[in-house]
Design a protein around this motif. Structure first.
Motif, mmCIF file in Angstrom:
data_model
loop_
_atom_site.group_PDB
_atom_site.id
_atom_site.type_symbol
_atom_site.label_atom_id
_atom_site.label_comp_id
_atom_site.label_asym_id
_atom_site.label_seq_id
_atom_site.Cartn_x
_atom_site.Cartn_y
_atom_site.Cartn_z
ATOM 1 N N ALA A 1 13.700 116.898 37.302
ATOM 2 C CA ALA A 1 13.526 115.454 37.092
ATOM 3 C C ALA A 1 14.099 115.025 35.751
ATOM 4 N N ARG A 2 13.884 115.793 34.701
ATOM 5 C CA ARG A 2 14.421 115.437 33.379
ATOM 6 C C ARG A 2 15.946 115.454 33.376
ATOM 7 N N LEU A 3 16.534 116.473 33.983
ATOM 8 C CA LEU A 3 18.001 116.520 34.068
ATOM 9 C C LEU A 3 18.541 115.328 34.853
ATOM 10 N N SER A 4 17.866 114.980 35.932
ATOM 11 C CA SER A 4 18.274 113.821 36.734
ATOM 12 C C SER A 4 18.139 112.534 35.933
ATOM 13 N N ALA A 5 17.030 112.396 35.214
ATOM 14 C CA ALA A 5 16.793 111.205 34.394
ATOM 15 C C ALA A 5 17.856 111.076 33.309
ATOM 16 N N GLU A 6 18.245 112.191 32.705
ATOM 17 C CA GLU A 6 19.281 112.150 31.669
ATOM 18 C C GLU A 6 20.604 111.662 32.244
ATOM 19 N N GLY A 7 20.938 112.095 33.453
ATOM 20 C CA GLY A 7 22.168 111.630 34.093
ATOM 21 C C GLY A 7 22.122 110.141 34.386
ATOM 22 N N ILE A 8 20.990 109.661 34.876
ATOM 23 C CA ILE A 8 20.828 108.231 35.159
ATOM 24 C C ILE A 8 20.871 107.438 33.861
ATOM 25 N N TYR A 9 20.215 107.948 32.833
ATOM 26 C CA TYR A 9 20.174 107.291 31.512
ATOM 27 C C TYR A 9 21.592 107.108 30.965
ATOM 28 N N ARG A 10 22.389 108.161 31.016
ATOM 29 C CA ARG A 10 23.779 108.079 30.525
ATOM 30 C C ARG A 10 24.579 107.044 31.313
ATOM 31 N N ALA A 11 24.406 107.049 32.629
ATOM 32 C CA ALA A 11 25.123 106.079 33.459
ATOM 33 C C ALA A 11 24.681 104.655 33.170
ATOM 34 N N LEU A 12 23.380 104.451 32.954
ATOM 35 C CA LEU A 12 22.872 103.116 32.621
ATOM 36 C C LEU A 12 23.432 102.618 31.297
ATOM 37 N N LEU A 13 23.440 103.482 30.294
ATOM 38 C CA LEU A 13 23.971 103.082 28.994
ATOM 39 C C LEU A 13 25.444 102.697 29.079
ATOM 40 N N GLN A 14 26.192 103.427 29.869
ATOM 41 C CA GLN A 14 27.615 103.088 30.041
ATOM 42 C C GLN A 14 27.777 101.757 30.754
ATOM 43 N N ALA B 1 11.710 112.881 42.582
ATOM 44 C CA ALA B 1 12.242 111.510 42.543
ATOM 45 C C ALA B 1 11.314 110.597 41.743
ATOM 46 N N ARG B 2 10.009 110.675 41.981
ATOM 47 C CA ARG B 2 9.058 109.842 41.223
ATOM 48 C C ARG B 2 9.104 110.186 39.741
ATOM 49 N N LEU B 3 9.081 111.474 39.424
ATOM 50 C CA LEU B 3 9.144 111.901 38.023
ATOM 51 C C LEU B 3 10.434 111.449 37.360
ATOM 52 N N THR B 4 11.534 111.551 38.074
ATOM 53 C CA THR B 4 12.831 111.163 37.521
ATOM 54 C C THR B 4 12.784 109.738 36.993
ATOM 55 N N PHE B 5 12.256 108.817 37.782
ATOM 56 C CA PHE B 5 12.268 107.416 37.359
ATOM 57 C C PHE B 5 11.193 107.116 36.319
ATOM 58 N N GLU B 6 10.143 107.907 36.271
ATOM 59 C CA GLU B 6 9.192 107.796 35.152
ATOM 60 C C GLU B 6 9.893 108.194 33.855
ATOM 61 N N TYR B 7 10.660 109.266 33.912
ATOM 62 C CA TYR B 7 11.390 109.728 32.724
ATOM 63 C C TYR B 7 12.484 108.743 32.319
ATOM 64 N N VAL B 8 13.173 108.160 33.293
ATOM 65 C CA VAL B 8 14.198 107.158 32.968
ATOM 66 C C VAL B 8 13.551 105.993 32.225
ATOM 67 N N GLN B 9 12.405 105.531 32.710
ATOM 68 C CA GLN B 9 11.701 104.427 32.057
ATOM 69 C C GLN B 9 11.372 104.784 30.609
ATOM 70 N N GLU C 1 26.573 104.323 39.843
ATOM 71 C CA GLU C 1 26.872 105.625 40.430
ATOM 72 C C GLU C 1 26.696 106.691 39.355
ATOM 73 N N VAL C 2 25.912 107.700 39.684
ATOM 74 C CA VAL C 2 25.622 108.783 38.749
ATOM 75 C C VAL C 2 26.325 110.036 39.255
ATOM 76 N N PRO C 3 27.082 110.713 38.390
ATOM 77 C CA PRO C 3 27.743 111.947 38.817
ATOM 78 C C PRO C 3 26.721 112.988 39.281
ATOM 79 N N PRO C 4 27.128 113.904 40.151
ATOM 80 C CA PRO C 4 26.211 114.951 40.626
ATOM 81 C C PRO C 4 25.629 115.754 39.463
ATOM 82 N N ILE C 5 24.402 116.146 39.638
ATOM 83 C CA ILE C 5 23.695 116.941 38.633
ATOM 84 C C ILE C 5 23.337 118.273 39.284
ATOM 85 N N GLN C 6 23.806 119.342 38.691
ATOM 86 C CA GLN C 6 23.579 120.669 39.258
ATOM 87 C C GLN C 6 22.183 121.170 38.890
ATOM 88 N N VAL C 7 21.383 121.477 39.910
ATOM 89 C CA VAL C 7 20.042 122.026 39.709
ATOM 90 C C VAL C 7 19.815 123.143 40.712
#
Length: 88
Positions: free
Chosen positions: A73-86, A29-37, A56-62
């Motif tokens: 964390a990177r896969l999670s960050a990418e999902g959050i990033y896409r949702a933020l951009l939208q 979780a900590r890494l995910t938000f570092e990567y999102v930043q 709301e971010v769609p489920p990410i399969q890991v």
């Protein structure tokens, strides 16, 4: 020069079948938000002050058994990033 930063008021993450990986999920979780930043830094330079009340971010399969924390964390960050951009 001050660089804009993301600020998350409240975040809820859930990891299905992560019960046996509590220490890992906290680190992920900590890494995910570092990567999102990191991913959003370039975008933030071109944006004003925006508020998103709910994202709301769609489920990410890991897989905790086959993936490293950084990969999850990177896969999670990418999902959050896409949702933020939208949302922006």
């Amino acid at each position: 020069m001050a660089f804009p930063r993301l600020e998350f008021g409240e975040v809820r993450l859930s990891f299905t079948n992560g019960e046996n990986h509590t220490q890992r999920t906290e680190r992920i979780a900590r890494l995910t938000f570092e990567y999102v930043q990191e991913m959003m830094e370039r975008e933030l330079q071109h944006l004003g002050s925006n508020v998103i009340n709910h994202l709301e971010v769609p489920p990410i399969q890991v897989s905790f058994e086959t993936m490293a924390d950084e990969t999850i964390a990177r896969l999670s960050a990418e999902g959050i990033y896409r949702a933020l951009l939208q949302a922006l």
